[in-house]
Scaffold this active site. Structure first.
Site, mmCIF file in Angstrom:
data_model
loop_
_atom_site.group_PDB
_atom_site.id
_atom_site.type_symbol
_atom_site.label_atom_id
_atom_site.label_comp_id
_atom_site.label_asym_id
_atom_site.label_seq_id
_atom_site.Cartn_x
_atom_site.Cartn_y
_atom_site.Cartn_z
ATOM 1 N N GLY A 229 0.830 -1.203 0.000
ATOM 2 C CA GLY A 229 0.000 0.000 0.000
ATOM 3 C C GLY A 229 0.861 1.248 0.000
ATOM 4 O O GLY A 229 1.794 1.379 -0.806
ATOM 5 N N GLY B 262 -2.618 -2.881 -7.824
ATOM 6 C CA GLY B 262 -1.818 -4.112 -7.780
ATOM 7 C C GLY B 262 -1.552 -4.658 -9.176
ATOM 8 O O GLY B 262 -0.468 -5.175 -9.462
ATOM 9 N N ASP B 263 -2.529 -4.529 -10.073
ATOM 10 C CA ASP B 263 -2.350 -4.997 -11.448
ATOM 11 C C ASP B 263 -1.334 -4.125 -12.179
ATOM 12 O O ASP B 263 -0.578 -4.611 -13.029
ATOM 13 C CB ASP B 263 -3.693 -5.009 -12.183
#
Lengths: 309, 309
Positions: free
Chosen positions: A219, A248-249
């Site tokens: 994060g 995240g991707d």
């Protein structure tokens, strides 16, 4: 080309409502939809970075058709999705315009028949042969064996193609044992895999379990990478606010594009961290803000050291 | 055949979740979908009662295709939906399994182009000629003129075909002025139309405004009908508990089937009230429980009087 695998593709639908009140009736003021599932999101970012990318996985039913139509409109992604009988799942993100928060409803995936899984394996073996790297992303739909990712990791490694695995739970545990080149867990996934809530210790443990490189996405704390060559941290210059969907991707796309461009690890991590922050900043969920990306790329702080080989 | 018109067709999707919590992420445990929009619900009940029924209205896009596939599987309904460029809306009913209550999310309909509206009018004129009765049901999608139902009522009456109008707001107000044979407002719709919250007074007022027969559906209080021949009330024998989705559409189907079978008004109202209660009792939203219907039909109390002509 880079191959992305999305076994549980989705038609991602976003609804805007004035206020979401349970047990009331709502007029949706705005509807948008696009092809989703982690691997397709990764493919979109890779294509935007100028890479040739092929997307495989499963797509069936009316929702699968909509998803493939959306993919045909996305420039630079070759559609190699395997048809199945069951319909691709929908995900509904209900955005409350007053609070600005999102409520998520995710359908289960279609049940994949054994013959459909076999057909996929055959298609995958063919595709891997012409791939420069493979990303295996997201959850498994019902019917796909829990060791599916382990099998796909082994196939890629047997073909000499680097493979990144981004999943969670038992499919991640089994996949790690098959020795993928990279895994990209978030803090929760890493803790579930290793039992440790201390990121560095957990990443080192995941590395020992079989992942050649562990890139933990933490994060706002940025990225932490551990492998046999060293350990590095990459932190964006400021805490960014926005929609974390797809961040995240974007990390996966940053890591893979850096890999095929033969960037050293610090460069890959800087790119991944900048792409992730630029995705949070973008107004549309899952897209990245290109200008922000280019600015952030100059300013991501990468720390760390190469250890003796 | 009986013709039902659904200008704002829908793909009705039902999700079951354990508990609906705003701003959280939910796994949907069960998904079901079926063709919806009031006129299609009416068509389904009419077909179940053994009537020949043709369904028209608009259907476009991927959701329109799914809707038409569902209609093809429904026995006894002829699909005369007119293709349009925009996609049919989805409605999502999220059933909270813990509380047993439902949260509803309704997409807006597709924008209908002037040429699409003209194409519909032409198809409608053709269909009306071979109809024994017409039901005009539900909201108008964007782009359709607010006086649309008034125009459709006039066409049916010019062709000598009895026409029932079930809508609300301004389309109802304008439709009533075109003198439909029957309107079927609920208490809120009737109050909005007339300004009166006293059902009998409001129904008499709506009758004076142009509706030959006003059948007000008053929930647990049953039905109240007012026309030039008299006034009647129909009340089910007991308060039924269950899912009221589709209960109003069952009333429309009961009234229309009774009309084409030349039942006197008390018989039509008994049928409509029994069908409505049997719909509330059925486990699947919008279906009716046939055994309950047959039992209730014997026991609905119809009161009232014919007035001097």
């Amino acid at each position: 080309m880079i191959l992305t695998v999305t076994l549980n593709t989705a038609l991602d639908i976003t609804y805007r409502v004035r206020v979401l009140r349970p047990h009331a009736s709502h007029r949706v003021t705005e509807v948008s939809e696009r092809p989703g599932g982690k691997g397709l999101n990764v493919a979109r970012v890779l294509a935007a970075l100028g890479h040739e990318v092929t997307a495989t996985g499963f797509a069936g039913g009316a929702t699968g058709r909509s998803l493939k139509e959306g993919l045909a409109d996305a420039p630079g992604i070759v559609d190699a999705l395997v048809p199945v009988g069951g319909a691709a799942r929908r995900t509904i993100a209900v955005v409350d315009e007053t609070i600005g928060d999102t409520t998520q409803l995710n359908e289960p995936g279609p049940v994949i028949a054994p013959a459909e899984w076999s057909a996929f394996l055959e298609a995958y073996e063919d595709l891997v042969r012409s791939a420069t790297a493979v990303a295996l992303c997201g959850s498994l739909p019902p019917g796909v064996p829990v060791g599916a990712y382990a099998q796909l990791v082994r196939s890629a490694r047997a073909a000499g193609v680097p493979v990144l695995l981004d999943t969670s739970g038992e499919p991640l545990r089994r996949g790690v044992a098959a020795r993928p080149d990279i895994i990209k867990p978030n803090a929760d996934e890493l803790a579930e895999l290793t039992g440790s809530h201390e990121p560095l210790q957990a990443a080192q443990d995941a590395h020992r379990r079989g992942a050649h490189t562990v890139v933990a996405s933490l994060g706002a704390e940025g990225l932490l990478a551990v492998n046999a060559q060293g350990r590095w941290g990459a932190v964006p210059p400021c805490r960014v606010r926005g929609n974390p969907t797809g961040a995240g991707d974007a990390v996966v796309a940053g890591l893979l594009s850096g890999l095929v461009e033969h960037l050293p690890w610090p460069g890959r991590l800087a790119r991944a961290a900048a792409l992730s922050a630029a995705t949070v900043l973008a107004p549309v969920a899952g897209e990245f803000d290109r200008r922000a990306y280019e600015e952030l790329l100059e300013r991501v702080a990468v720390t760390g050291e190469a250890t003796a080989a």
